[in-house]
Design a protein around this motif. Structure first.
Motif, PDB file in Angstrom:
ATOM      1  N   LEU A  58       0.830  -1.207   0.000  1.00 53.36           N
ATOM      2  CA  LEU A  58       0.000   0.000   0.000  1.00 53.36           C
ATOM      3  C   LEU A  58       0.864   1.257   0.000  1.00 53.36           C
ATOM      4  CD1 LEU A  58      -2.793  -1.011   2.546  1.00 53.36           C
ATOM      5  CD2 LEU A  58      -3.022  -0.755   0.073  1.00 53.36           C
ATOM      6  N   LEU A  59       1.982   1.205   0.700  1.00 53.01           N
ATOM      7  CA  LEU A  59       2.890   2.348   0.704  1.00 53.01           C
ATOM      8  C   LEU A  59       3.513   2.560  -0.672  1.00 53.01           C
ATOM      9  CD1 LEU A  59       4.023   4.510   2.556  1.00 53.01           C
ATOM     10  CD2 LEU A  59       5.860   2.942   3.192  1.00 53.01           C
ATOM     11  N   VAL A  60       3.805   1.470  -1.372  1.00 51.48           N
ATOM     12  CA  VAL A  60       4.308   1.585  -2.750  1.00 51.48           C
ATOM     13  C   VAL A  60       3.266   2.260  -3.640  1.00 51.48           C
ATOM     14  CG1 VAL A  60       4.969   0.261  -4.793  1.00 51.48           C
ATOM     15  CG2 VAL A  60       5.893  -0.361  -2.561  1.00 51.48           C
ATOM     16  N   ALA A  61       2.006   1.839  -3.516  1.00 49.13           N
ATOM     17  CA  ALA A  61       0.942   2.455  -4.316  1.00 49.13           C
ATOM     18  C   ALA A  61       0.791   3.933  -3.984  1.00 49.13           C
ATOM     19  CB  ALA A  61      -0.374   1.714  -4.073  1.00 49.13           C
ATOM     20  N   ALA A  62       0.931   4.285  -2.705  1.00 47.87           N
ATOM     21  CA  ALA A  62       0.826   5.693  -2.322  1.00 47.87           C
ATOM     22  C   ALA A  62       1.967   6.512  -2.913  1.00 47.87           C
ATOM     23  CB  ALA A  62       0.817   5.813  -0.797  1.00 47.87           C
ATOM     24  N   PHE A  63       3.158   5.951  -2.948  1.00 43.54           N
ATOM     25  CA  PHE A  63       4.277   6.657  -3.572  1.00 43.54           C
ATOM     26  C   PHE A  63       4.043   6.847  -5.067  1.00 43.54           C
ATOM     27  CE2 PHE A  63       6.965   5.805   0.177  1.00 43.54           C
ATOM     28  CZ  PHE A  63       7.617   7.023   0.255  1.00 43.54           C
TER      29      PHE A  63
END
Length: 319
Positions: free
Chosen positions: A174-179
């Motif tokens: 999810l953090l990758v998608a947010a980045f």
């Protein structure tokens, strides 16, 4: 003849009838009742406490009520300022602000479910963002404003989720998608630093770049939260500061009305980004908490964390 005393049983024991009635004023009916048995509650196991720490069920429930109440009061104040003619949007911006404020207060004061309040927060934030973008100006400004709003919402939500569910592998995805969704706003800030001549507006771009790059600590190991909650606040404040500095840099002359307009707009942006990101985080928690709790609390540590089990070298045999 005097009555003979009742015979004494062998061993000197007195009959129960005589013993019960021998005490002055104490009868069988007056014996104190037995104390009620205490209700034994199940103790909280260490594994249950650890599970609640690693994968809570409804995190931030009280914070959501507080934010809804604060944002609702803020919208009502903005609506009053618009009706009084103290905002540049004029009287037309008053009714939408009043509606958003009342809905936010309703979500804060009523007993709605965790999921319903989270969805209401995201919807309120999205509507407030659209209303703010409508008064931005050109299509280019609307596009970059939307990119800024998406980054200031998605990245803090992912950082807080990573902090609260640090043992969950999906939190890093999810953090990758947010980045990825933050790349347009991040790239625009980098371009302002690299391509434009030094000026005041670049200070805000620098703050955005530093805040986004600092969020990479969210990819650290599961034993740490990566300072996710702190960095989430930092990201929102960095984008807000960029909005303030950019707005002040575009002013031809610093009048009190223009400065107040820039500050009020930035404050509304920060409150909207905060309530939207908190609602998005709670939607993710509601949807993924059950999956995040499927972790083995008794798994042995990995080899890199355990003692060195390699055979000693030739030199070590001699020590």
């Amino acid at each position: 003849m005097s009555a003979e005393p009742p015979p004494v049983a062998s061993g000197g024991a007195v009959p129960a009838e005589q013993h019960a009635g021998s005490g002055p004023g104490v009868t069988a009916e007056e014996m104190p009742p037995s104390a009620p048995r205490e209700k034994i509650t199940k103790p909280l196991l260490a594994s249950e406490a650890l599970m609640e720490d690693l994968a809570p069920i409804r995190p931030g429930q009280d914070a959501a009520r507080i934010w809804c109440a604060a944002v609702g009061a803020g919208f009502l104040i903005l609506g009053g300022l618009s009706i009084a003619g103290l905002r540049p949007d004029g009287v037309i911006a008053g009714p939408p602000a009043f509606v958003l404020g009342l809905v936010a207060l309703f979500a804060a004061l009523t007993s709605v479910s965790y999921r319903q309040r989270a969805i209401a927060m995201v919807v309120l934030g999205a509507i407030a963002t659209l209303l703010g973008l409508r008064s931005t100006g050109s299509a280019s400004d609307i596009g970059w404003g939307a990119a800024r709003a998406v980054a200031a919402t998605a990245l803090p939500a992912a950082l807080v989720f990573r902090s609260r569910y640090r043992a969950y592998t999906g939190a890093r995805w999810l953090l990758v998608a947010a980045f990825l969704v933050s790349l347009p706003s991040f790239g625009e800030a980098v371009a302002r630093l690299a391509l434009l001549d030094p000026h005041l507006g670049q200070l805000g771009a620098l703050m955005v770049v530093v805040a986004v790059l600092s969020s990479l600590t969210g990819f650290m190991g599961a034993e740490t939260t990566g300072a996710g909650a702190f960095l989430a606040v930092t990201v929102v404040l960095a984008f807000t500061a960029d909005l303030i500095i950019g707005g002040l840099a575009q002013l031809g002359h610093f009048s009190a009305r223009d400065v107040a307009s820039v500050l009020v707009g930035a404050l509304a942006f920060a409150a909207t980004a905060a309530i939207t990101s908190l609602g998005l985080f709670q939607i993710l928690a509601w949807r993924l908490a059950a999956d995040a709790r499927r972790i083995n609390l008794h798994s042995p540590p990995s080899d890199k964390d355990g003692p060195d089990r390699r055979p000693p070298s030739g030199g070590e045999w001699l020590t």
